[in-house]
Design a protein around this motif. Structure first.
Motif, short mmCIF file in Angstrom:
data_model
loop_
_atom_site.label_atom_id
_atom_site.label_comp_id
_atom_site.label_asym_id
_atom_site.label_seq_id
_atom_site.Cartn_x
_atom_site.Cartn_y
_atom_site.Cartn_z
N TYR A 166 0.86 -1.18 0.00
CA TYR A 166 0.00 0.00 0.00
C TYR A 166 0.90 1.23 0.00
N TYR A 167 0.80 2.05 -1.04
CA TYR A 167 1.56 3.29 -1.11
C TYR A 167 0.62 4.47 -0.93
N THR A 168 0.96 5.35 0.00
CA THR A 168 0.14 6.52 0.29
C THR A 168 0.58 7.70 -0.58
N GLU A 169 -0.38 8.30 -1.27
CA GLU A 169 -0.13 9.45 -2.13
C GLU A 169 -1.32 10.41 -2.03
N LYS A 170 -1.09 11.66 -2.37
CA LYS A 170 -2.14 12.66 -2.29
C LYS A 170 -2.64 13.02 -3.68
N ALA A 171 -3.92 12.78 -3.94
CA ALA A 171 -4.52 13.20 -5.21
C ALA A 171 -4.44 14.71 -5.33
N ALA A 172 -4.30 15.19 -6.54
CA ALA A 172 -4.09 16.62 -6.77
C ALA A 172 -5.24 17.48 -6.27
N ASP A 173 -6.46 16.91 -6.20
CA ASP A 173 -7.62 17.70 -5.79
C ASP A 173 -8.09 17.36 -4.37
N LYS A 174 -7.21 16.72 -3.59
CA LYS A 174 -7.56 16.37 -2.22
C LYS A 174 -6.54 16.96 -1.24
N GLU A 175 -6.96 17.15 -0.01
CA GLU A 175 -6.07 17.69 1.01
C GLU A 175 -5.28 16.60 1.72
N GLU A 176 -5.86 15.40 1.80
CA GLU A 176 -5.27 14.34 2.60
C GLU A 176 -4.74 13.22 1.71
N ALA A 177 -3.55 12.73 2.02
CA ALA A 177 -2.97 11.61 1.29
C ALA A 177 -3.63 10.31 1.75
N ARG A 178 -3.74 9.37 0.83
CA ARG A 178 -4.29 8.06 1.19
C ARG A 178 -3.75 6.99 0.25
N SER A 179 -3.88 5.77 0.66
CA SER A 179 -3.50 4.64 -0.21
C SER A 179 -4.75 4.10 -0.88
N GLY A 180 -4.67 2.88 -1.38
CA GLY A 180 -5.83 2.24 -1.97
C GLY A 180 -6.30 1.07 -1.12
N LEU A 181 -7.22 0.30 -1.68
CA LEU A 181 -7.81 -0.83 -0.98
C LEU A 181 -7.58 -2.11 -1.78
N ILE A 182 -7.39 -3.20 -1.08
CA ILE A 182 -7.35 -4.53 -1.68
C ILE A 182 -8.34 -5.40 -0.92
N ARG A 183 -9.21 -6.07 -1.63
CA ARG A 183 -10.11 -7.06 -1.03
C ARG A 183 -9.68 -8.43 -1.55
N SER A 184 -9.36 -9.33 -0.64
CA SER A 184 -8.88 -10.66 -1.00
C SER A 184 -9.96 -11.69 -0.69
N GLU A 185 -10.31 -12.48 -1.72
CA GLU A 185 -11.36 -13.49 -1.57
C GLU A 185 -10.89 -14.78 -2.24
N GLY A 186 -10.66 -15.81 -1.46
CA GLY A 186 -10.30 -17.11 -2.01
C GLY A 186 -8.89 -17.19 -2.55
N ASP A 187 -8.04 -16.21 -2.23
CA ASP A 187 -6.66 -16.25 -2.70
C ASP A 187 -5.86 -17.31 -1.96
N TRP A 188 -4.86 -17.88 -2.65
CA TRP A 188 -3.90 -18.80 -2.05
C TRP A 188 -2.61 -18.04 -1.80
N PHE A 189 -2.06 -18.19 -0.59
CA PHE A 189 -0.78 -17.59 -0.25
C PHE A 189 0.19 -18.72 0.09
N LEU A 190 1.17 -18.94 -0.79
CA LEU A 190 2.06 -20.09 -0.69
C LEU A 190 3.48 -19.65 -0.32
N ASN A 191 4.21 -20.56 0.29
CA ASN A 191 5.62 -20.36 0.62
C ASN A 191 5.82 -19.11 1.49
N GLY A 192 4.91 -18.90 2.42
CA GLY A 192 5.05 -17.77 3.35
C GLY A 192 4.58 -16.44 2.82
N ALA A 193 3.90 -16.43 1.68
CA ALA A 193 3.40 -15.17 1.13
C ALA A 193 2.43 -14.53 2.13
N GLN A 194 2.54 -13.20 2.25
CA GLN A 194 1.75 -12.46 3.24
C GLN A 194 0.82 -11.50 2.53
#
Length: 335
Positions: free
Chosen positions: A249-277
């Motif tokens: 998640y990288y936080t950046e400020k949109a040119a027309d906003k006052e506050e910086a923010r990152s994005g969202l990820i929704r994970s559903e049914g994903d496989w995380f192998l070999n220690g993936a976080q």
């Protein structure tokens, strides 16, 4: 049993048209135009791909030759074109394809390798391009991105592609000043990100649906949500190498906003192998996240599995498939 999409996409020459799953599903390419054959590997001139792509009328572009096309500059693709590499083996090097202010493009069964120069992408989609489907392409080793989607380009599907030997693989959304990229919508499915370093993809502002992809052995992260982006990650396989962080998640400020923010990820049914976080930030589940069903009714989805992982290593990227005949027994390439 693994069920891949597009089982009958090769049943006739134009069966691809309008058949993409996801946001690029309306792309018809050059279905309403004649078949035009590329007869040589020249960068320009009669019989070349560049000559066909600059024409304004709809065209279904096929090849009678195999080999490497060395592009000395970006090859601009005009609207209502299908570049159909089935039946041959065409590789682009030097520069890449540019989809600029165009619509209804299908790019199928091609290879991209060894693009050189500042800001040189394998496939660059900007600005204001829409209704695009990229299917069964192999992309590797460009100086910038392999596929970049920016500057208000939208309604795009990338499917069954193989990405390898690269750093900044796929960028969606140009930078925090381009707030018009809030319109971007992209579907990426049944792709194989094979040891590429980062950006599978990195997203700013846009809505991205990822499903049934296999990403392994990344060098920094698998996917990244930057300013205001929404990434719906569904039944993907994330297999870590030395680096374990799948979601960034990288936080950046949109040119027309006052506050910086990152994005969202929704994970559903994903496989995380070999220690993936695949960590989600605190409070992420409480924020609004689009659901693909708001935009399209069906897509070919299956649970993550070993068989899916095996198939995606074989059935992604350029394939040795014949060029289908025209429906109704039309002519194949001239002898």
């Amino acid at each position: 049993m693994t069920t891949l999409p597009y089982a009958d996409a090769d049943s006739s020459l134009r069966a691809l048209a309008g058949r993409a799953e996801g946001f690029g599903r309306f792309s018809v390419g050059g279905v309403h135009g004649p078949v035009r054959y590329v007869t040589n590997l020249a960068d320009d001139g009669p019989g070349s791909l560049r000559d066909a792509c600059r024409r304004k009328e709809p065209l279904w572009i096929c090849f009678t030759v195999s080999g490497t096309i060395h592009l000395s500059s970006y090859l601009n693709v005009s609207s209502y074109k299908t570049i159909d590499g089935r039946g041959q083996r065409i590789k682009f090097t030097g520069k890449g394809l540019r989809l600029k202010d165009c619509e209804h493009i299908i790019i199928c069964n091609l290879e991209f390798e060894g693009g050189r120069g500042h800001d040189i992408d394998g496939i660059q989609i900007k600005p204001n391009s829409k209704h695009i489907w990229i299917d069964r392409c192999s992309l590797r080793d460009y100086d910038d991105g392999l596929i970049d989607i920016t500057r208000q380009s939208t309604d795009i599907t990338v499917s069954r592609c193989h990405f390898a030997q690269h750093d900044k693989t796929m960028l969606i959304g140009a930078d925090p000043t381009h707030v018009g990229d809030r319109c971007i919508r992209v579907t990426i499915h049944h792709c194989f990100f094979d040891g590429t370093r980062q950006r599978h993809p990195r997203v700013r502002f846009g809505k991205v649906h990822l499903y049934n992809n296999y990403t392994r052995n990344w060098g920094i992260y698998a996917i990244c949500a930057s300013v205001e982006s929404q990434i719906y990650s569904q039944c993907n396989i994330y297999e870590a190498g030395q680096k374990k962080k799948a979601f960034e998640y990288y936080t950046e400020k949109a040119a027309d906003k006052e506050e910086a923010r990152s994005g969202l990820i929704r994970s559903e049914g994903d496989w995380f192998l070999n220690g993936a976080q695949g960590f989600l930030p605190p409070g992420a589940s409480e924020e609004y996240m689009f659901h693909p069903s708001e935009f399209y009714p069906v897509w070919t989805l299956e649970p993550s599995s070993d068989s899916l992982k095996a198939v995606l290593q074989i059935c992604t990227g350029w394939q040795s498939v014949p060029l289908p005949a025209e429906e109704g027994g039309g002519c194949l390439p001239p002898a």
